[in-house]
Design a protein around this motif. Structure first.
Motif, PDB file in Angstrom:
ATOM      1  N   MET A 124      43.989 102.353   4.353  1.00  7.03           N
ATOM      2  CA  MET A 124      42.562 102.451   4.825  1.00  7.03           C
ATOM      3  C   MET A 124      42.081 103.655   3.907  1.00  7.03           C
ATOM      4  O   MET A 124      40.913 103.708   3.475  1.00  7.03           O
ATOM      5  N   ILE A 125      42.998 104.900   3.626  1.00  2.00           N
ATOM      6  CA  ILE A 125      42.473 105.993   2.863  1.00  2.00           C
ATOM      7  C   ILE A 125      42.034 105.871   1.389  1.00  2.00           C
ATOM      8  O   ILE A 125      41.377 106.402   0.840  1.00  2.00           O
ATOM      9  N   ALA A 126      42.928 105.072   0.875  1.00  5.25           N
ATOM     10  CA  ALA A 126      42.763 104.801  -0.795  1.00  5.25           C
ATOM     11  C   ALA A 126      42.544 103.443  -1.066  1.00  5.25           C
ATOM     12  O   ALA A 126      43.289 102.911  -1.833  1.00  5.25           O
ATOM     13  N   ILE A 127      41.599 103.036  -0.578  1.00  3.05           N
ATOM     14  CA  ILE A 127      41.150 101.775  -0.802  1.00  3.05           C
ATOM     15  C   ILE A 127      41.151 101.503  -2.230  1.00  3.05           C
ATOM     16  O   ILE A 127      40.967 100.178  -2.713  1.00  3.05           O
ATOM     17  N   ASP A 128      40.757 102.350  -2.995  1.00  6.33           N
ATOM     18  CA  ASP A 128      40.216 102.167  -4.520  1.00  6.33           C
ATOM     19  C   ASP A 128      41.600 102.086  -5.431  1.00  6.33           C
ATOM     20  O   ASP A 128      41.509 101.696  -6.442  1.00  6.33           O
ATOM     21  N   ASP A 129      42.973 102.268  -4.580  1.00 11.12           N
ATOM     22  CA  ASP A 129      43.899 102.554  -5.465  1.00 11.12           C
ATOM     23  C   ASP A 129      44.687 101.277  -5.363  1.00 11.12           C
ATOM     24  O   ASP A 129      44.951 100.826  -4.351  1.00 11.12           O
ATOM     25  N   PRO A 130      44.668 100.549  -6.528  1.00 13.31           N
ATOM     26  CA  PRO A 130      45.599  99.303  -6.575  1.00 13.31           C
ATOM     27  C   PRO A 130      46.788  99.044  -6.080  1.00 13.31           C
ATOM     28  O   PRO A 130      47.315  98.115  -5.566  1.00 13.31           O
ATOM     29  N   ASP A 131      47.532 100.240  -5.948  1.00 10.57           N
ATOM     30  CA  ASP A 131      48.922 100.281  -5.138  1.00 10.57           C
ATOM     31  C   ASP A 131      48.705 100.092  -3.717  1.00 10.57           C
ATOM     32  O   ASP A 131      49.623  99.755  -3.131  1.00 10.57           O
ATOM     33  N   TYR A 132      47.560 100.422  -3.243  1.00 11.80           N
ATOM     34  CA  TYR A 132      47.330 100.397  -1.755  1.00 11.80           C
ATOM     35  C   TYR A 132      46.292  99.141  -1.440  1.00 11.80           C
ATOM     36  O   TYR A 132      45.438  99.255  -0.396  1.00 11.80           O
ATOM     37  N   ALA A 133      46.024  98.402  -2.074  1.00  9.46           N
ATOM     38  CA  ALA A 133      45.406  97.307  -1.956  1.00  9.46           C
ATOM     39  C   ALA A 133      45.419  96.728  -0.623  1.00  9.46           C
ATOM     40  O   ALA A 133      46.323  96.163  -0.411  1.00  9.46           O
ATOM     41  N   PRO A 134      44.557  96.590   0.173  1.00  8.64           N
ATOM     42  CA  PRO A 134      44.450  95.926   1.644  1.00  8.64           C
ATOM     43  C   PRO A 134      44.517  94.633   1.419  1.00  8.64           C
ATOM     44  O   PRO A 134      43.926  93.735   0.262  1.00  8.64           O
ATOM     45  N   ASP A 135      44.946  93.799   2.482  1.00  7.13           N
ATOM     46  CA  ASP A 135      44.993  92.320   2.543  1.00  7.13           C
ATOM     47  C   ASP A 135      43.882  91.791   3.092  1.00  7.13           C
ATOM     48  O   ASP A 135      44.042  91.797   4.348  1.00  7.13           O
ATOM     49  N   TYR A 136      42.842  91.337   2.484  1.00  2.49           N
ATOM     50  CA  TYR A 136      41.643  91.034   3.198  1.00  2.49           C
ATOM     51  C   TYR A 136      42.062  89.523   4.001  1.00  2.49           C
ATOM     52  O   TYR A 136      41.325  89.081   4.863  1.00  2.49           O
ATOM     53  N   ASP A 137      42.718  88.902   3.392  1.00  2.00           N
ATOM     54  CA  ASP A 137      43.127  87.542   4.164  1.00  2.00           C
ATOM     55  C   ASP A 137      44.061  87.732   5.329  1.00  2.00           C
ATOM     56  O   ASP A 137      43.975  86.735   6.094  1.00  2.00           O
ATOM     57  N   ASP A 178      32.472  96.191   9.291  1.00  2.08           N
ATOM     58  CA  ASP A 178      32.583  96.585  10.443  1.00  2.08           C
ATOM     59  C   ASP A 178      33.744  97.562  10.859  1.00  2.08           C
ATOM     60  O   ASP A 178      33.770  98.111  11.843  1.00  2.08           O
ATOM     61  N   LEU A 179      34.598  97.828   9.631  1.00  5.47           N
ATOM     62  CA  LEU A 179      35.778  98.280  10.244  1.00  5.47           C
ATOM     63  C   LEU A 179      35.906  99.845   9.451  1.00  5.47           C
ATOM     64  O   LEU A 179      35.185  99.806   8.289  1.00  5.47           O
ATOM     65  N   PRO A 180      36.488 101.063  10.056  1.00  7.52           N
ATOM     66  CA  PRO A 180      36.764 102.133   9.303  1.00  7.52           C
ATOM     67  C   PRO A 180      37.114 101.856   7.870  1.00  7.52           C
ATOM     68  O   PRO A 180      38.326 101.156   7.399  1.00  7.52           O
ATOM     69  N   PHE A 181      36.647 102.513   6.737  1.00 10.75           N
ATOM     70  CA  PHE A 181      36.828 102.447   5.544  1.00 10.75           C
ATOM     71  C   PHE A 181      36.486 101.147   4.986  1.00 10.75           C
ATOM     72  O   PHE A 181      37.169 100.941   3.849  1.00 10.75           O
ATOM     73  N   GLY A 182      36.121 100.098   5.594  1.00  5.15           N
ATOM     74  CA  GLY A 182      35.906  98.760   5.235  1.00  5.15           C
ATOM     75  C   GLY A 182      37.264  97.981   4.936  1.00  5.15           C
ATOM     76  O   GLY A 182      37.302  97.068   4.100  1.00  5.15           O
ATOM     77  N   SER A 183      38.295  98.724   5.463  1.00  2.80           N
ATOM     78  CA  SER A 183      39.668  98.135   5.357  1.00  2.80           C
ATOM     79  C   SER A 183      40.107  97.330   6.291  1.00  2.80           C
ATOM     80  O   SER A 183      40.138  97.772   7.659  1.00  2.80           O
ATOM     81  N   PRO A 184      40.761  96.216   5.948  1.00  2.00           N
ATOM     82  CA  PRO A 184      41.513  95.170   7.027  1.00  2.00           C
ATOM     83  C   PRO A 184      42.535  96.442   7.813  1.00  2.00           C
ATOM     84  O   PRO A 184      42.740  95.774   8.860  1.00  2.00           O
ATOM     85  N   ALA A 185      43.118  97.118   7.017  1.00  2.00           N
ATOM     86  CA  ALA A 185      44.089  98.108   7.673  1.00  2.00           C
ATOM     87  C   ALA A 185      43.825  98.457   8.800  1.00  2.00           C
ATOM     88  O   ALA A 185      44.611  98.656   9.811  1.00  2.00           O
ATOM     89  N   SER A 186      42.490  98.880   9.097  1.00  2.00           N
ATOM     90  CA  SER A 186      41.921  99.518  10.134  1.00  2.00           C
ATOM     91  C   SER A 186      42.254  98.682  11.541  1.00  2.00           C
ATOM     92  O   SER A 186      42.140  98.884  12.397  1.00  2.00           O
ATOM     93  N   TYR A 187      41.882  97.211  11.386  1.00  2.00           N
ATOM     94  CA  TYR A 187      41.739  96.349  12.161  1.00  2.00           C
ATOM     95  C   TYR A 187      43.248  96.505  12.705  1.00  2.00           C
ATOM     96  O   TYR A 187      43.564  96.233  13.958  1.00  2.00           O
ATOM     97  N   HIS A 188      44.130  96.339  11.775  1.00  2.00           N
ATOM     98  CA  HIS A 188      45.596  96.063  12.347  1.00  2.00           C
ATOM     99  C   HIS A 188      46.127  97.521  12.904  1.00  2.00           C
ATOM    100  O   HIS A 188      46.778  97.258  13.942  1.00  2.00           O
ATOM    101  N   VAL A 189      45.608  98.576  12.826  1.00  2.00           N
ATOM    102  CA  VAL A 189      45.841  99.951  13.503  1.00  2.00           C
ATOM    103  C   VAL A 189      45.217  99.602  14.824  1.00  2.00           C
ATOM    104  O   VAL A 189      45.839 100.072  15.783  1.00  2.00           O
ATOM    105  N   PHE A 190      44.057  99.248  14.838  1.00  2.00           N
ATOM    106  CA  PHE A 190      43.250  99.264  16.197  1.00  2.00           C
ATOM    107  C   PHE A 190      44.075  98.209  16.782  1.00  2.00           C
ATOM    108  O   PHE A 190      44.354  98.512  18.157  1.00  2.00           O
TER     109      PHE A 190
END
Ligand code: HEM
Length: 418
Positions: A175-188, A198-210
């Motif tokens: 969520m926090i470091a979406i620009d870092d390739p080591d922390y790339a979220p899994d959009y799939d 529609d998710l905080p940070f535009g990150s799929p990880a936010s959905y999973h924490v929700f």
């Protein structure tokens, strides 16, 4: 003085790769001196922002939510459509009266008294992490100590199983470091119909924490305990409980804010003691300096680089005309090294007093909810370190997170000094 627009056009505070290399202290010093309220362009679709770099101005903006709104846009640089903003809205991205309502639900759970009840657990966790790390002789301060401590303490307070700590850390990073390739979220990993914007940070990880938070919340709805999730679900303020969306947003922000920031602080704090062993020796000699040391560590680390506000009306700051709708970005990292407030700001000095740092924000209504929890963890870890008479030294290069929002560190190899 030459026109700032010409002179300062090279100043770039936002390319994440630049932050990965170093903290942009030189750029901030230049801005504080030449153009403290500076119009900083951005590439489309963003529109640019006012960079606020002086301590005094960060406080003024923080304390004026009537003009500088947290709810009109996000508190990050990203610009989103109003519908997405509504879905993403949490405590931090809201104004009164909603903000006051949400804050009144959680504030009683984060008072010094409520937080001190967790000291024994935090201390035992710090002690066992230190012992396990030191037994290795050489270890990674981030991975072995600074990362596990805050998440373990936070999950215990929330009532989340400790076995899920690893998963929460991975999701927080994404969520926090979406620009870092080591922390790339899994959009799939997103189910169909869920749009990342529609998710905080535009990150799929936010959905999973929700979703994770939602499930725990459902369990506690029918089987309440005395943990924080149960209290969030069942607390009433003015006869209202949190809606499901409000609860999920709250869970998500607590997981994020309560974990990453403290990890970063513990890491920069240890880095500062490694570089300044005299300061650790001083603390050992004079334990009464502990409170001041904790504040200096937070100033030094400044884990959250900025928070953004959005102007609700035309206004003026230091002679600059800020228009309604403009983004106004308060750079805590600059304010905390403002030489007008801090003597010799680049010296790590645990006797600094007063130390009016803005690491937890500039003192407005959004002042960090978890400040006491963060302070508690820094203090108990330092006390346990001193009790073991430990002195660490560097054992390899520090790797920083690629982010213009957090001053994160991924890795800091250390070894026990002989
Ligand atoms: C050293 C560690 C920490 C630092 C440096 C930090 C920093 C900040 C900052 C800069 C803000 C925004 C202030 C503003 O906009 O005026 C904030 C807000 C917040 N923090 Fe922290 N934080 C830390 C630890 C924590 C912890 C441990 C938690 C909770 C478990 C937490 C929860 C929050 C929440 C919920 C908000 C939003 C408050 C609101 O909008 O009313 N933080 N924090």
């Amino acid at each position: 003085m030459a026109s700032p627009a010409e002179d300062l056009s090279h100043v770039d505070l936002i390319t994440p790769e630049r932050w990965e290399e170093r903290v942009l202290h030189d750029e901030f010093a230049l801005l504080r001196h030449e153009d403290p309220v500076h119009w900083h362009p951005e590439s489309a679709p963003n529109h640019g922002f006012w960079a606020i770099t002086k301590h005094e101005d960060v406080v003024a903006v923080s304390k004026n939510p009537q003009v500088f709104s947290s709810g009109e846009g996000l508190t990050m640089l990203e610009e989103v459509e109003p519908e997405s903003l509504e879905k993403r809205r949490s405590l931090i991205d809201s104004d009164a009266p909603l903000h006051q309502h949400l804050r009144r639900v959680v504030s009683p759970l984060f008072t010094p008294k409520a937080i001190n009840a967790h000291e024994a657990f935090a201390r035992a966790t710090a002690a066992s992490l230190l012992d396990a790390a030191v037994a290795q002789g050489e270890f990674d301060w981030v991975l072995d100590v600074a990362e596990p401590l805050p998440i373990t303490v936070l999950l215990n307070i929330l009532g989340v199983p400790p076995a899920d700590a690893e998963q929460m850390i991975t999701l927080s990073n994404q969520m926090i470091a979406i620009d870092d390739p080591d922390y790339a979220p899994d959009y799939d990993s997103l189910p169909p119909g869920i749009d990342p914007k529609d998710l905080p940070f535009g990150s799929p990880a936010s959905y999973h924490v929700f979703e994770y938070g939602r499930q725990i919340g459902e369990e506690r709805r029918s089987h309440p305990t005395d943990d924080l999730v149960s209290r969030l679900i069942h607390s009433e303020v003015d006869g209202d409980r949190l809606t499901e969306l409000e609860y999920c947003n709250m869970f998500q922000i607590l997981i994020l804010a309560g974990n990453e920031t403290t990890r970063t602080t513990l890491t920069h704090g240890m880095g500062a003691f490694i570089d300044n062993p005299d300061q650790l020796a001083l603390l050992r000699e004079r334990p009464e300096l502990m409170g001041a040391a904790v504040e200096e560590i937070i100033r030094w680390a400044t884990p959250v680089l900025y928070m953004r506000r959005t102007a609700l009306s035309d206004t003026e700051l230091r002679g600059k005309q800020i228009a309604e709708g403009d983004k106004v970005v308060m750079w805590y990292m600059s304010a905390n090294y403002d030489e007008a407030v801090f003597d010799d700001p680049h010296a790590f000095d645990i006797t600094r007093d007063p130390n009016p740092h803005l690491g937890f924000g500039g003192g407005g209504p959004h002042f960090c909810l978890g400040a006491w929890l963060a302070r508690l963890q820094i203090r108990v870890l330092l006390e346990e370190l001193l009790r073991r008479d430990l002195q660490l030294e560097s054992n390899g290069p520090v790797r920083r997170v690629r982010s213009n929002f957090v001053n994160g560190v991924k890795s800091m190899p250390v070894r026990v000094a002989r």
